[in-house]
Design a protein around this motif. Structure first.
Motif, PDB file in Angstrom:
ATOM      1  N   MET A   1       0.887  -1.269  -0.039  1.00 49.83           N
ATOM      2  CA  MET A   1       0.046   0.249  -0.007  1.00 49.83           C
ATOM      3  C   MET A   1       0.992   1.332   0.007  1.00 49.83           C
ATOM      4  SD  MET A   1      -3.061  -0.989   0.040  1.00 49.83           S
ATOM      5  CE  MET A   1      -4.015   0.157   0.724  1.00 49.83           C
ATOM      6  N   LEU A   2       0.490   2.474  -0.780  1.00 49.18           N
ATOM      7  CA  LEU A   2       1.328   3.524  -1.021  1.00 49.18           C
ATOM      8  C   LEU A   2       0.846   4.622  -0.150  1.00 49.18           C
ATOM      9  CD1 LEU A   2       0.912   3.507  -4.817  1.00 49.18           C
ATOM     10  CD2 LEU A   2       2.749   2.630  -3.600  1.00 49.18           C
ATOM     11  N   ARG A   3       1.980   5.472   0.169  1.00 49.49           N
ATOM     12  CA  ARG A   3       1.625   6.671   1.072  1.00 49.49           C
ATOM     13  C   ARG A   3       2.390   7.802   0.239  1.00 49.49           C
ATOM     14  NH1 ARG A   3       1.471   5.560   6.554  1.00 49.49           N
ATOM     15  NH2 ARG A   3       2.204   7.206   7.149  1.00 49.49           N
ATOM     16  N   VAL A   4       1.296   8.678   0.010  1.00 45.12           N
ATOM     17  CA  VAL A   4       1.587   9.781  -0.918  1.00 45.12           C
ATOM     18  C   VAL A   4       1.407  11.053  -0.429  1.00 45.12           C
ATOM     19  CG1 VAL A   4       1.071   8.058  -3.041  1.00 45.12           C
ATOM     20  CG2 VAL A   4      -0.509   9.808  -2.126  1.00 45.12           C
ATOM     21  N   LEU A   5       1.761  12.129  -1.078  1.00 49.63           N
ATOM     22  CA  LEU A   5       1.663  13.574  -0.672  1.00 49.63           C
ATOM     23  C   LEU A   5       1.266  14.110  -1.949  1.00 49.63           C
ATOM     24  CD1 LEU A   5       1.707  16.030   1.303  1.00 49.63           C
ATOM     25  CD2 LEU A   5       4.137  16.008   0.678  1.00 49.63           C
ATOM     26  N   ALA A   6       0.120  15.077  -1.661  1.00 48.51           N
ATOM     27  CA  ALA A   6      -0.271  15.937  -3.038  1.00 48.51           C
ATOM     28  C   ALA A   6       0.071  17.477  -2.701  1.00 48.51           C
ATOM     29  CB  ALA A   6      -1.611  15.720  -3.235  1.00 48.51           C
ATOM     30  N   VAL A   7       0.586  17.973  -3.814  1.00 44.02           N
ATOM     31  CA  VAL A   7       1.310  19.495  -3.497  1.00 44.02           C
ATOM     32  C   VAL A   7       0.518  20.440  -4.588  1.00 44.02           C
ATOM     33  CG1 VAL A   7       3.174  21.082  -2.771  1.00 44.02           C
ATOM     34  CG2 VAL A   7       3.191  18.540  -2.208  1.00 44.02           C
ATOM     35  N   ASP A   8      -0.313  21.553  -4.150  1.00 42.90           N
ATOM     36  CA  ASP A   8      -0.937  22.265  -5.162  1.00 42.90           C
ATOM     37  C   ASP A   8      -1.225  23.645  -4.161  1.00 42.90           C
ATOM     38  OD1 ASP A   8      -2.561  23.585  -6.949  1.00 42.90           O
ATOM     39  OD2 ASP A   8      -2.473  21.758  -7.979  1.00 42.90           O
ATOM     40  N   ASP A   9      -0.997  24.720  -4.772  1.00 42.46           N
ATOM     41  CA  ASP A   9      -1.379  25.979  -4.250  1.00 42.46           C
ATOM     42  C   ASP A   9      -2.631  26.541  -4.371  1.00 42.46           C
ATOM     43  OD1 ASP A   9      -0.700  28.788  -6.452  1.00 42.46           O
ATOM     44  OD2 ASP A   9      -0.413  26.506  -6.833  1.00 42.46           O
ATOM     45  N   GLU A  10      -3.555  25.760  -5.210  1.00 41.17           N
ATOM     46  CA  GLU A  10      -4.689  26.002  -5.583  1.00 41.17           C
ATOM     47  C   GLU A  10      -5.863  25.210  -4.841  1.00 41.17           C
ATOM     48  OE1 GLU A  10      -5.426  25.940  -9.735  1.00 41.17           O
ATOM     49  OE2 GLU A  10      -4.205  27.684 -10.137  1.00 41.17           O
ATOM     50  N   LEU A  11      -6.360  25.542  -3.869  1.00 39.22           N
ATOM     51  CA  LEU A  11      -7.185  24.547  -2.973  1.00 39.22           C
ATOM     52  C   LEU A  11      -8.206  23.681  -3.472  1.00 39.22           C
ATOM     53  CD1 LEU A  11      -7.349  23.894   0.170  1.00 39.22           C
ATOM     54  CD2 LEU A  11      -9.212  25.673   0.214  1.00 39.22           C
ATOM     55  N   PRO A  12      -9.038  24.231  -4.254  1.00 36.79           N
ATOM     56  CA  PRO A  12     -10.009  23.061  -5.199  1.00 36.79           C
ATOM     57  C   PRO A  12      -9.261  22.115  -5.669  1.00 36.79           C
ATOM     58  CG  PRO A  12     -10.857  25.440  -5.407  1.00 36.79           C
ATOM     59  CD  PRO A  12      -9.265  25.637  -4.868  1.00 36.79           C
ATOM     60  N   ALA A  13      -8.045  22.453  -6.431  1.00 35.39           N
ATOM     61  CA  ALA A  13      -7.273  21.336  -7.217  1.00 35.39           C
ATOM     62  C   ALA A  13      -6.608  20.422  -6.095  1.00 35.39           C
ATOM     63  CB  ALA A  13      -6.361  22.199  -7.999  1.00 35.39           C
ATOM     64  N   LEU A  14      -6.232  20.854  -4.991  1.00 37.44           N
ATOM     65  CA  LEU A  14      -5.635  20.077  -4.099  1.00 37.44           C
ATOM     66  C   LEU A  14      -6.730  19.201  -3.617  1.00 37.44           C
ATOM     67  CD1 LEU A  14      -3.156  19.203  -2.180  1.00 37.44           C
ATOM     68  CD2 LEU A  14      -3.677  21.284  -0.866  1.00 37.44           C
ATOM     69  N   GLU A  15      -7.772  19.755  -3.239  1.00 32.85           N
ATOM     70  CA  GLU A  15      -8.687  18.785  -2.573  1.00 32.85           C
ATOM     71  C   GLU A  15      -9.188  17.672  -3.521  1.00 32.85           C
ATOM     72  OE1 GLU A  15     -11.690  21.511  -1.315  1.00 32.85           O
ATOM     73  OE2 GLU A  15     -10.837  21.896   0.536  1.00 32.85           O
ATOM     74  N   GLU A  16      -9.312  18.253  -4.803  1.00 35.66           N
ATOM     75  CA  GLU A  16      -9.875  17.083  -5.626  1.00 35.66           C
ATOM     76  C   GLU A  16      -8.718  16.090  -5.924  1.00 35.66           C
ATOM     77  OE1 GLU A  16     -12.078  15.352  -8.885  1.00 35.66           O
ATOM     78  OE2 GLU A  16     -12.711  16.589  -7.170  1.00 35.66           O
TER      79      GLU A  16
END
Length: 261
Positions: A1-16
């Motif tokens: 199982m993978l553990r990942v991190l998402a990085v984006d300064d635009e909140l809607p894009a990050l949440e999606e």
């Protein structure tokens, strides 16, 4: 199982993005960071706590530290996570590839395309595991190489590459229908593609072993037939090439050349 991190300064894009990642059954944990500086803090905290991070899904155009610079910083870690760029801009694909990115996704992200990127991360993490922790050996997946051609970016399949020649700070990828320049040292590409069956036959030449059709000797000099080309093999690499072809002959299995053959 993978553990990942998402990085984006635009909140809607990050949440999606975090939502879609959490929907994938191969992912154990997906967290988000609103900028690269926050991502670095999260990563440092995880390392101190002895936690594992398998991949970062990373935007490129962000205020302060951008995604490309963040990716460069990751190379300083002893065991850096895989990097998948997720961006609205298609003009950084070549730079991302030079930094060793595993994949490059364009926004808006389609769920099936994201699932393909997760599969690639899963494959990469699986290959990095010690043999006792891995399942049965699986072939290396193909890789799409972004190249600049007439001011546009084109993707070239690694499987289509027959051989690679060093040209200064660049390498020239040769395929059946043309050749393409990529800004990357040959030594770095040799390490990256070793598991896919690419071998050095000369200090300036890398060959896909699956495309070698014949090994010739003439006056003590060796050469391999790759398609219509006869490529010289240096004395230093002759034994390695010969032993590889002998193993192929004995097993009758082209996968003997390497997982990507």
């Amino acid at each position: 199982m993978l553990r990942v991190l998402a990085v984006d300064d635009e909140l809607p894009a990050l949440e999606e993005l975090v939502y879609l990642l959490r929907e994938d059954l191969r992912i154990e944990q997906a967290t988000g960071a609103s900028d690269a500086a926050a991502a670095l803090r999260d990563l440092s905290r995880m390392l101190v706590a002895g936690e594992r991070l398998d991949a970062v899904f990373l935007d490129i155009r962000m205020p302060g530290l951008d995604g490309l610079d963040f990716s460069r910083l990751l190379t300083g870690f002893a065991a850096p996570p895989e990097v998948v760029f997720v961006t609205a801009h298609d003009d950084c694909a070549v730079a991302a590839y030079e930094l060793g990115a595993l994949d490059y996704l364009l926004k808006p992200v389609r769920p099936e395309r994201l699932a393909e990127a997760v599969r690639r991360v899963d494959e990469a993490v699986h290959r990095a595991l010690p043999p006792e922790d891995a399942d049965a050996e699986r072939p290396a997946e193909d890789e799409m190489v972004p190249v600049e051609l007439g001011g546009r970016t084109r993707l070239v399949s690694r499987r289509a590459v027959t051989h690679v020649e060093a040209q200064g700070d660049y390498v020239r990828l040769h395929t059946g229908d043309g050749s393409y320049l990529v800004r990357m040292p040959l030594a770095a590409l040799a390490r990256r593609w070793e598991a896919a069956g690419f071998i050095r036959i000369h200090r300036s030449t890398l060959v896909a072993s699956a495309h070698i059709r014949e090994l010739r000797f003439d006056g003590g000099r060796a050469a391999v037939q790759v398609g219509d080309e006869l490529l010289p093999v240096s004395r230093r690499h002759t034994r390695e090439v010969r032993d590889l072809l002998v193993r192929r002959f004995r097993t009758g299995d082209p996968r003997e050349d390497g997982p990507g053959a």
